[in-house]
Design a protein around this motif. Structure first.
Motif, PDB file in Angstrom:
ATOM      1  N   ILE A   1      11.951  -1.852  -7.149  1.00 31.35           N
ATOM      2  CA  ILE A   1      12.976  -2.872  -7.394  1.00 31.35           C
ATOM      3  C   ILE A   1      12.481  -4.225  -6.891  1.00 31.35           C
ATOM      4  O   ILE A   1      12.641  -5.250  -7.551  1.00 31.35           O
ATOM      5  CB  ILE A   1      14.308  -2.479  -6.701  1.00 31.35           C
ATOM      6  CG1 ILE A   1      14.892  -1.225  -7.377  1.00 31.35           C
ATOM      7  CG2 ILE A   1      15.305  -3.624  -6.738  1.00 31.35           C
ATOM      8  CD1 ILE A   1      16.051  -0.608  -6.619  1.00 31.35           C
TER       9      ILE A   1
ATOM     10  N   HIS B   1       9.302   4.293  -3.027  1.00 30.42           N
ATOM     11  CA  HIS B   1       8.714   3.813  -4.281  1.00 30.42           C
ATOM     12  C   HIS B   1       9.789   3.136  -5.146  1.00 30.42           C
ATOM     13  O   HIS B   1       9.522   2.134  -5.809  1.00 30.42           O
ATOM     14  CB  HIS B   1       8.085   4.985  -5.043  1.00 30.42           C
ATOM     15  CG  HIS B   1       7.129   4.584  -6.118  1.00 30.42           C
ATOM     16  ND1 HIS B   1       5.808   4.264  -5.885  1.00 30.42           N
ATOM     17  CD2 HIS B   1       7.296   4.449  -7.459  1.00 30.42           C
ATOM     18  CE1 HIS B   1       5.221   3.950  -7.027  1.00 30.42           C
ATOM     19  NE2 HIS B   1       6.100   4.050  -8.003  1.00 30.42           N
ATOM     20  N   MET B   2      11.010   3.707  -5.097  1.00 27.91           N
ATOM     21  CA  MET B   2      12.132   3.141  -5.861  1.00 27.91           C
ATOM     22  C   MET B   2      12.487   1.753  -5.333  1.00 27.91           C
ATOM     23  O   MET B   2      12.671   0.808  -6.106  1.00 27.91           O
ATOM     24  CB  MET B   2      13.328   4.092  -5.745  1.00 27.91           C
ATOM     25  CG  MET B   2      14.457   3.849  -6.705  1.00 27.91           C
ATOM     26  SD  MET B   2      15.809   5.012  -6.376  1.00 27.91           S
ATOM     27  CE  MET B   2      15.481   6.306  -7.550  1.00 27.91           C
TER      28      MET B   2
ATOM     29  N   ALA C   1       2.857  11.431  -8.077  1.00 26.42           N
ATOM     30  CA  ALA C   1       2.246  11.699  -9.380  1.00 26.42           C
ATOM     31  C   ALA C   1       1.389  12.960  -9.353  1.00 26.42           C
ATOM     32  O   ALA C   1       1.192  13.613 -10.380  1.00 26.42           O
ATOM     33  CB  ALA C   1       1.399  10.506  -9.825  1.00 26.42           C
TER      34      ALA C   1
ATOM     35  N   TYR D   1      23.993  14.732   3.406  1.00 26.60           N
ATOM     36  CA  TYR D   1      24.937  15.194   2.391  1.00 26.60           C
ATOM     37  C   TYR D   1      24.663  16.655   2.031  1.00 26.60           C
ATOM     38  O   TYR D   1      25.563  17.470   1.927  1.00 26.60           O
ATOM     39  CB  TYR D   1      24.856  14.305   1.148  1.00 26.60           C
ATOM     40  CG  TYR D   1      25.869  14.678   0.093  1.00 26.60           C
ATOM     41  CD1 TYR D   1      27.178  14.207   0.163  1.00 26.60           C
ATOM     42  CD2 TYR D   1      25.530  15.510  -0.974  1.00 26.60           C
ATOM     43  CE1 TYR D   1      28.124  14.566  -0.787  1.00 26.60           C
ATOM     44  CE2 TYR D   1      26.470  15.880  -1.940  1.00 26.60           C
ATOM     45  CZ  TYR D   1      27.764  15.395  -1.827  1.00 26.60           C
ATOM     46  OH  TYR D   1      28.694  15.760  -2.775  1.00 26.60           O
TER      47      TYR D   1
ATOM     48  N   ILE E   1       0.842  -1.201   0.000  1.00 26.66           N
ATOM     49  CA  ILE E   1       0.000   0.000   0.000  1.00 26.66           C
ATOM     50  C   ILE E   1       0.877   1.252   0.000  1.00 26.66           C
ATOM     51  O   ILE E   1       0.503   2.276  -0.573  1.00 26.66           O
ATOM     52  CB  ILE E   1      -1.010  -0.025   1.182  1.00 26.66           C
ATOM     53  CG1 ILE E   1      -2.113   1.017   0.970  1.00 26.66           C
ATOM     54  CG2 ILE E   1      -0.345   0.202   2.525  1.00 26.66           C
ATOM     55  CD1 ILE E   1      -3.000   0.748  -0.232  1.00 26.66           C
TER      56      ILE E   1
ATOM     57  N   SER F   1       1.059   7.558  -5.963  1.00 26.54           N
ATOM     58  CA  SER F   1      -0.032   8.505  -6.202  1.00 26.54           C
ATOM     59  C   SER F   1       0.331   9.896  -5.695  1.00 26.54           C
ATOM     60  O   SER F   1       0.004  10.902  -6.330  1.00 26.54           O
ATOM     61  CB  SER F   1      -1.312   8.019  -5.508  1.00 26.54           C
ATOM     62  OG  SER F   1      -1.657   6.735  -5.980  1.00 26.54           O
TER      63      SER F   1
ATOM     64  N   ARG G   1       1.692   2.148  -3.592  1.00 26.58           N
ATOM     65  CA  ARG G   1       0.586   2.851  -4.247  1.00 26.58           C
ATOM     66  C   ARG G   1       0.437   4.275  -3.715  1.00 26.58           C
ATOM     67  O   ARG G   1       0.229   5.221  -4.475  1.00 26.58           O
ATOM     68  CB  ARG G   1      -0.713   2.056  -4.057  1.00 26.58           C
ATOM     69  CG  ARG G   1      -1.927   2.751  -4.604  1.00 26.58           C
ATOM     70  CD  ARG G   1      -3.062   1.796  -4.874  1.00 26.58           C
ATOM     71  NE  ARG G   1      -2.830   1.011  -6.087  1.00 26.58           N
ATOM     72  CZ  ARG G   1      -3.774   0.333  -6.723  1.00 26.58           C
ATOM     73  NH1 ARG G   1      -4.998   0.316  -6.269  1.00 26.58           N
ATOM     74  NH2 ARG G   1      -3.501  -0.341  -7.809  1.00 26.58           N
TER      75      ARG G   1
ATOM     76  N   LEU H   1      10.028   9.053  -2.783  1.00 25.96           N
ATOM     77  CA  LEU H   1      10.797   8.627  -3.958  1.00 25.96           C
ATOM     78  C   LEU H   1      11.598   7.371  -3.660  1.00 25.96           C
ATOM     79  O   LEU H   1      11.526   6.383  -4.400  1.00 25.96           O
ATOM     80  CB  LEU H   1      11.738   9.748  -4.415  1.00 25.96           C
ATOM     81  CG  LEU H   1      12.779   9.334  -5.466  1.00 25.96           C
ATOM     82  CD1 LEU H   1      12.116   9.033  -6.800  1.00 25.96           C
ATOM     83  CD2 LEU H   1      13.845  10.389  -5.639  1.00 25.96           C
ATOM     84  N   PHE H   2      12.347   7.383  -2.544  1.00 21.44           N
ATOM     85  CA  PHE H   2      13.194   6.235  -2.229  1.00 21.44           C
ATOM     86  C   PHE H   2      12.360   5.005  -1.873  1.00 21.44           C
ATOM     87  O   PHE H   2      12.719   3.888  -2.231  1.00 21.44           O
ATOM     88  CB  PHE H   2      14.181   6.591  -1.105  1.00 21.44           C
ATOM     89  CG  PHE H   2      15.271   7.525  -1.551  1.00 21.44           C
ATOM     90  CD1 PHE H   2      16.064   7.203  -2.650  1.00 21.44           C
ATOM     91  CD2 PHE H   2      15.500   8.729  -0.911  1.00 21.44           C
ATOM     92  CE1 PHE H   2      17.068   8.065  -3.087  1.00 21.44           C
ATOM     93  CE2 PHE H   2      16.508   9.593  -1.331  1.00 21.44           C
ATOM     94  CZ  PHE H   2      17.292   9.263  -2.426  1.00 21.44           C
TER      95      PHE H   2
ATOM     96  N   LEU I   1      10.164  -5.724  -9.354  1.00 18.79           N
ATOM     97  CA  LEU I   1      10.851  -6.293 -10.526  1.00 18.79           C
ATOM     98  C   LEU I   1      11.430  -7.669 -10.183  1.00 18.79           C
ATOM     99  O   LEU I   1      11.426  -8.572 -11.024  1.00 18.79           O
ATOM    100  CB  LEU I   1      11.954  -5.346 -11.017  1.00 18.79           C
ATOM    101  CG  LEU I   1      11.463  -4.016 -11.614  1.00 18.79           C
ATOM    102  CD1 LEU I   1      12.640  -3.143 -12.024  1.00 18.79           C
ATOM    103  CD2 LEU I   1      10.547  -4.239 -12.811  1.00 18.79           C
TER     104      LEU I   1
ATOM    105  N   PHE J   1      20.762  11.486   1.931  1.00 19.23           N
ATOM    106  CA  PHE J   1      20.581  12.611   1.010  1.00 19.23           C
ATOM    107  C   PHE J   1      20.583  13.940   1.760  1.00 19.23           C
ATOM    108  O   PHE J   1      21.280  14.885   1.380  1.00 19.23           O
ATOM    109  CB  PHE J   1      19.266  12.436   0.238  1.00 19.23           C
ATOM    110  CG  PHE J   1      18.935  13.584  -0.681  1.00 19.23           C
ATOM    111  CD1 PHE J   1      19.530  13.679  -1.927  1.00 19.23           C
ATOM    112  CD2 PHE J   1      18.025  14.564  -0.303  1.00 19.23           C
ATOM    113  CE1 PHE J   1      19.235  14.743  -2.782  1.00 19.23           C
ATOM    114  CE2 PHE J   1      17.719  15.622  -1.149  1.00 19.23           C
ATOM    115  CZ  PHE J   1      18.327  15.702  -2.393  1.00 19.23           C
TER     116      PHE J   1
END
Lengths: 136, 127
Positions: free
Chosen positions: A95, A90-91, A37, A132, A27, A34, A30, A87-88, A98, A129
């Motif tokens: 993976i 979802h990334m 996006a 840094y 979840i 969303s 998603r 972002l991380f 996949l 991130f």
């Protein structure tokens, strides 16, 4: 769908399922997708359009998320950390998807560990991130 | 839909032959998003400053404007397909059609604005 047989059993749903890491990252994938996006895409386009529009429009964009001294304000931190964490996450779950697509990683233990690993990795990458950016 | 037997209702409808195409493009853009977003995160993290002049200089380089344009195309196509699945999962009546049309308008309008802005800076038009 009025012609569907009402006597057919319904699939078990959220109310009777015990939450596990695999459900949570599913979840989260998603939700983060969303969110990026809609909110993320609009902010990215606002940034690009403001930058193309000139110094004044870019200042309006920057001032929305920063304080006088140039640092991020509360909204800036919420949006900044929120979007990088999304972002991380979802990334990482991407993976994982996949890998699952190849048919691997469906053993209960492996699947659970993989799900936990995506959350651990996304938090660590987000922290890395911002650290840094902070010490650079 | 006519109310015949279960077999009669599904016969001839079949799949729309688009499922595998959608599935594959979602994976393909996932791969390109991964590479392009990694580039963006590293590029932003290494930026010395985020003031107007620095960011204009950054985006006016072909080495930034081109991957940024590719990122918009890849990411926007990916999230168009992703939001399509979300809409199809939760909207079951006529609202589904309306939502899908609005989704397409949203993606195309936003994507065009993004690419126009990038090119405007890259091609050196005065602000």
């Amino acid at each position: 769908m009025a012609s569907r047989n009402p006597a057919r059993p319904l699939s078990p749903h959220l109310t009777i399922w015990r939450w596990g890491p695999h459900m949570l990252v599913s979840i989260l994938h998603r939700a983060t997708g969303s969110g990026m996006a809609t909110v993320g895409a609009m902010l990215l386009v606002w940034f690009l359009a403001a930058l193309a529009g000139g110094a004044d429009s870019y200042a309006t964009f920057v001032d929305t998320f920063t304080v006088e001294s140039g640092g991020l304000n509360v909204l800036g931190y919420i949006v900044g950390v929120g979007l990088t964490l999304s972002l991380f996450q979802h990334m990482m779950t991407g993976i994982r998807h996949l890998v699952l697509d190849t048919g691997a990683g469906f053993e209960l233990r492996t699947n659970k560990l993989g799900a936990l690993a995506t959350m651990l990795a996304s938090v660590m990458l987000t922290a890395l991130f911002w650290l840094y950016l902070g010490i650079k | 839909m006519r109310s015949g037997t279960s077999l009669g209702r599904v016969r001839g409808l079949g799949s729309s032959k688009e499922g595998a195409h959608h599935w594959w493009q979602q994976r393909l853009t996932a791969g390109s998003n991964f590479l392009l977003m990694l580039w963006l995160v590293v590029s932003i993290a290494r930026q010395p400053a985020f003031d107007y002049a620095s960011m204009r200089f950054w985006l006016s380089s072909a080495w930034v404007a081109l991957p940024m344009t590719l990122l918009i195309l890849s990411v926007f196509w990916h999230f168009r397909m992703g939001l399509q699945v979300v809409i199809e999962d939760y909207q079951h009546d006529e609202s589904r059609v309306v939502a899908l049309v609005l989704l397409n308008f949203f993606v195309v309008a936003l994507g065009a604005t993004a690419i126009f802005s990038i090119l405007r800076i890259a091609f050196g038009a005065a602000a």
